[in-house]
Design a protein around this motif. Structure first.
Motif, PDB file in Angstrom:
ATOM      1  N   GLN A   1     -61.863  -3.581   5.886  1.00  0.00           N
ATOM      2  CA  GLN A   1     -61.716  -3.495   4.440  1.00  0.00           C
ATOM      3  C   GLN A   1     -62.828  -4.284   3.779  1.00  0.00           C
ATOM      4  O   GLN A   1     -63.634  -4.964   4.441  1.00  0.00           O
ATOM      5  N   GLY A   2     -62.894  -4.209   2.462  1.00  0.00           N
ATOM      6  CA  GLY A   2     -63.898  -4.947   1.725  1.00  0.00           C
ATOM      7  C   GLY A   2     -63.643  -6.447   1.775  1.00  0.00           C
ATOM      8  O   GLY A   2     -62.733  -6.948   2.444  1.00  0.00           O
TER       9      GLY A   2
ATOM     10  N   ASP B   1     -62.326  -8.791  -3.216  1.00  0.00           N
ATOM     11  CA  ASP B   1     -62.337  -7.478  -3.861  1.00  0.00           C
ATOM     12  C   ASP B   1     -60.998  -6.766  -3.792  1.00  0.00           C
ATOM     13  O   ASP B   1     -60.770  -5.780  -4.494  1.00  0.00           O
TER      14      ASP B   1
ATOM     15  N   HIS C   1     -60.360  -0.229  -1.350  1.00  0.00           N
ATOM     16  CA  HIS C   1     -61.544  -0.867  -0.772  1.00  0.00           C
ATOM     17  C   HIS C   1     -61.496  -0.780   0.746  1.00  0.00           C
ATOM     18  O   HIS C   1     -61.822  -1.726   1.461  1.00  0.00           O
TER      19      HIS C   1
ATOM     20  N   ALA D   1     -66.769   1.010   0.370  1.00  0.00           N
ATOM     21  CA  ALA D   1     -65.524   0.258   0.231  1.00  0.00           C
ATOM     22  C   ALA D   1     -65.718  -1.030  -0.550  1.00  0.00           C
ATOM     23  O   ALA D   1     -64.757  -1.578  -1.104  1.00  0.00           O
ATOM     24  N   PHE D   2     -66.956  -1.542  -0.585  1.00  0.00           N
ATOM     25  CA  PHE D   2     -67.222  -2.788  -1.308  1.00  0.00           C
ATOM     26  C   PHE D   2     -67.500  -2.537  -2.785  1.00  0.00           C
ATOM     27  O   PHE D   2     -67.397  -3.461  -3.594  1.00  0.00           O
TER      28      PHE D   2
ATOM     29  N   PRO E   1     -62.894   1.219  -5.649  1.00  0.00           N
ATOM     30  CA  PRO E   1     -61.505   1.135  -5.146  1.00  0.00           C
ATOM     31  C   PRO E   1     -61.093   2.434  -4.449  1.00  0.00           C
ATOM     32  O   PRO E   1     -60.387   3.270  -5.010  1.00  0.00           O
TER      33      PRO E   1
END
Length: 709
Positions: free
Chosen positions: A552-553, A557, A567, A690-691, A694
């Motif tokens: 995930q991010g 975030d 993310h 993903a960063f 959303p």
């Protein structure tokens, strides 16, 4: 026009054709069973009444009592009522002729108690004469015997030799009435007979002229039948004069079939070399007459002999066209062959509810399996040559759908799947073919749901093997199932096509129908809680073929209170889908859009034309609350370059596949919904995306079970 080599325009040939046409009219139109039955009934009634007159008293009524006057008044009412009925029949025939000739827009509907006069005109005239004679005798105009007898003989006034013969046979030398009464009766009877004959003749000659106009060169312009100059060839329209002929066919209906039989039974349309453009007007009219709702079955019931002849003639005509195509195929005549296929299918598909074998009372109205098998053989040939000929493939699909047997539907399924590799099919043409498949699938699925057939059990068994638990849903709603791994709910979307894309942007055009097999998809995106539990089992890092990637991010975030997992990298989303259910994957772009849009219309939002905060699609899918990953690799020209219309998916290239942009669908909640469209698609990098956005995801599963396979 007849073939000039076989039928030169000499006086003897013209005379022979005219005599032959009149003979066929007498044979097929005038010597009909209903007409002969009415004529025989009228003759028997006339002779019986004539004999019974000898048993009547030869005394006249004096009208001395009130009862005799009342009886005379009552009897006067009956012929007066019949005279009104004859006037109604005359006006009805005139109105029907005007309606069929497009001079009136209102279809006349016969009153139920007047139908006897339409079906039995000769018998009605004899009854009218009998009641008139009884009425005159009741008023004292002659004795009962001579008054009734003379009234019956008076109806033969239009045929003076017959009148003289009857008078000499019965010994009636002079009328028992004053001369003025005889003159009035003669005028009434002659008027009734001639008025009815004139009305029937006007309607009949009008139908005859209409059918004749289908076979003349003047009624076909240089452009082939079914085309309009300047119109796209994938959507042909009739010429204006041809539209008039088809409108008349809708109004005349089965009544034109005996007249068509008269024309089509002529040797001038059945001999000589095959000419694809011949009889195209008749073929188009036949498809129109038999192809509308229940009119085909009504035609078989009302004109069985004509329908039987036309079915045989159409099959012979189709056989000649197929043989011509085998020997020298010419795509410019594909629409001739396609129109004939449609007409044959319309005629044969109208009679499945009839008897399977002919009987003494069927009079040709029976379901002939030999004809159906012969047509199915031609249909298989047409499917085999239709790979590059859109008109033939569309006609064959429509014909198989009309026949509707499992064998025909399987043939339709197998042949239309070849659309994936066929070039030259326009969007309109592929849409028509897929819509035919959809109608077949919808009918089969409804039967499966009601009968719980072996195929439905197979589908449910496949879902149960995935560890799914079926949930109760209201009747008519898609079936839903609960996933054991994370408790998420998936909805069943059955096989069929939908309209993908939109023409408002380059990335989403062209708009066209695509077909998807049956699949399951999450009702809602994967939740944050379910994803967090899975992340803990993964240790926060996802190992893939070419390295290690974050799941995930950055923690900063990812909001902890968001209901859905966002993310998320594309690789993590794909790994979760594979873990959640056997065979699980991210939905393809087409699967996502069909779940959001449905298969009925081309809506802009899941809720329809207008945006609603609770975005729920026709399948009950909650969608467009976040951005979502899909399976496809992104290509801005994918819809233009990818011609696949069955389960389309854009695969990435084998080199640097981990860097390939992936398609993201859905809506960023920060953007104004008025600027959003369901077809909107963007490409994002599978990790860094993903960063920056959303992005969430949902799970899909292909079932691999279709009603046709």
């Amino acid at each position: 026009m007849p073939n000039q080599a076989l039928f030169p325009e000499t006086f003897s040939n013209r005379f022979g054709r005219t005599v032959g046409r009149w003979w066929r009219r007498a044979k097929y139109q005038w010597l009909k069973r209903s007409l002969l039955t009415d004529l025989a009934t009228a003759i028997v009634l006339f002779l019986a009444a004539l004999l019974l007159t000898f048993a009547l008293p030869n005394t006249s009524t004096k009208l001395d009592s009130r009862g005799e006057v009342v009886l005379a008044c009552f009897l006067s009412f009956l012929p007066l009522l019949m005279a009104i009925c004859f006037c109604y029949v005359w006006s009805y025939l005139k109105a029907e002729a005007a309606y069929e000739d497009l001079r009136s827009g209102k279809r006349p509907v016969p009153v139920s108690y007047f139908k006897f006069f339409l079906q039995f005109p000769f018998t009605s005239v004899v009854l009218f004469a009998l009641l008139t004679g009884v009425t005159l005798a009741a008023w004292g105009l002659g004795d009962w015997e001579s008054a009734v007898r003379t009234s019956l003989i008076q109806i033969t006034t239009p045929l003076p030799p017959l009148t003289t013969l009857l008078r000499s046979v019965v010994g009636e030398e002079e009328s028992p009435w004053p001369g003025w009464v005889s003159i009035i009766l003669s005028l009434i009877y002659s008027g009734v007979v001639f008025a009815l004959i004139a009305a029937w003749f006007e309607r009949g000659s009008q139908r005859l002229n209409y059918v004749a106009s289908l076979f003349t060169e003047e009624d076909r312009p240089p452009s082939p039948y079914g085309f309009r100059c300047g119109t796209s060839p994938d959507n042909p329209q009739p010429e204006p004069h041809e539209q008039v002929l088809l409108m008349q066919a809708d109004r005349i209906g089965a009544a034109c079939l005996p007249y068509l039989r008269v024309e089509l039974s002529s040797t001038e349309w059945n001999l000589g070399p095959v000419m694809p453009n011949r009889c195209r007007g008749a073929v188009a009219v036949l498809e129109r007459v038999f192809g509308e709702n229940d009119r085909g079955l009504q035609a078989w019931q009302t004109e069985p002999l004509a329908c039987d002849f036309i079915a045989d003639w159409l099959l012979k005509h189709l056989n000649r066209l197929v043989e011509l195509d085998r020997s020298s195929p010419d795509p410019k005549y594909d629409y001739c062959l396609a129109e004939t296929i449609g007409a044959v299918a319309a005629v044969l598909a109208s009679d499945p509810s009839l008897r399977k074998q002919p009987t003494l009372t069927s009079r040709g109205a029976y379901h002939d399996l030999d004809r159906v098998n012969q047509f199915r053989h031609h249909l298989q040939y047409v499917f085999s040559i239709a790979a590059k000929r859109p008109a033939l493939l569309i006609a064959a699909c429509d014909a198989a759908e009309r026949l509707g047997t499992p064998e025909d539907l399987r043939m339709l399924d197998q042949q239309t799947r070849r659309l994936d590799v066929q070039a030259g099919f326009t969007t309109v043409q592929t849409d028509r073919i897929l819509q035919a498949r959809d109608r077949v699938l919808a009918r089969l699925w409804s039967e499966l749901m009601e009968k719980r057939s072996e195929l439905m059990e197979k589908l449910l068994s496949r879902i149960e093997d995935l560890g799914m638990q079926r949930l109760p849903v209201p009747k008519g709603k898609p079936m839903q199932f609960r996933r054991k791994s994370d408790g998420a709910i998936m909805v069943l979307i059955v096989a069929g096509s939908f309209c993908r894309g939109a023409d408002h942007a380059k990335e989403t055009s062209p708009k066209r129908r695509v077909h998807l097999g049956s699949y399951l998809i999450d009702v809602e995106p994967v939740s944050q809680k379910s994803f967090e539990r899975w992340v803990k089992n993964q240790g926060g890092i996802l190992r893939v073929e070419r390295g290690f990637f974050p799941v995930q991010g950055l923690p900063d975030d990812v909001p902890q209170d968001h209901p859905y997992a966002i993310h998320v990298t594309w690789f993590a989303a794909q790994a979760y889908a594979q873990w959640a259910v056997k065979g699980g994957h991210l939905p393809t772009e087409a699967q996502w859009e069909k779940a959001a849009r449905g298969s009925v219309d081309e809506r802009r939002y899941p809720s329809g034309k207008d945006w609603k905060e609770e975005c729920i699609s026709p399948y009950g899918v909650h969608i467009c609350h976040i951005l979502e990953w899909t399976q496809d690799a992104f290509n801005s020209s994918a819809y233009d370059n990818n011609l696949v219309v069955f389960d389309p998916v854009m695969e990435p290239s084998s080199q640097f596949w981990e860097e390939t942009l992936r398609v993201v669908r859905g809506r960023n909640p920060e953007f104004n919904p008025r600027d959003y469209h369901l077809a909107h698609r963007v490409g994002m990098e599978p990790i860094t995306g993903a960063f920056t956005a959303p992005i969430g995801f949902r799970v899909a599963v292909d079932l691999g079970v279709e009603p046709l396979t």
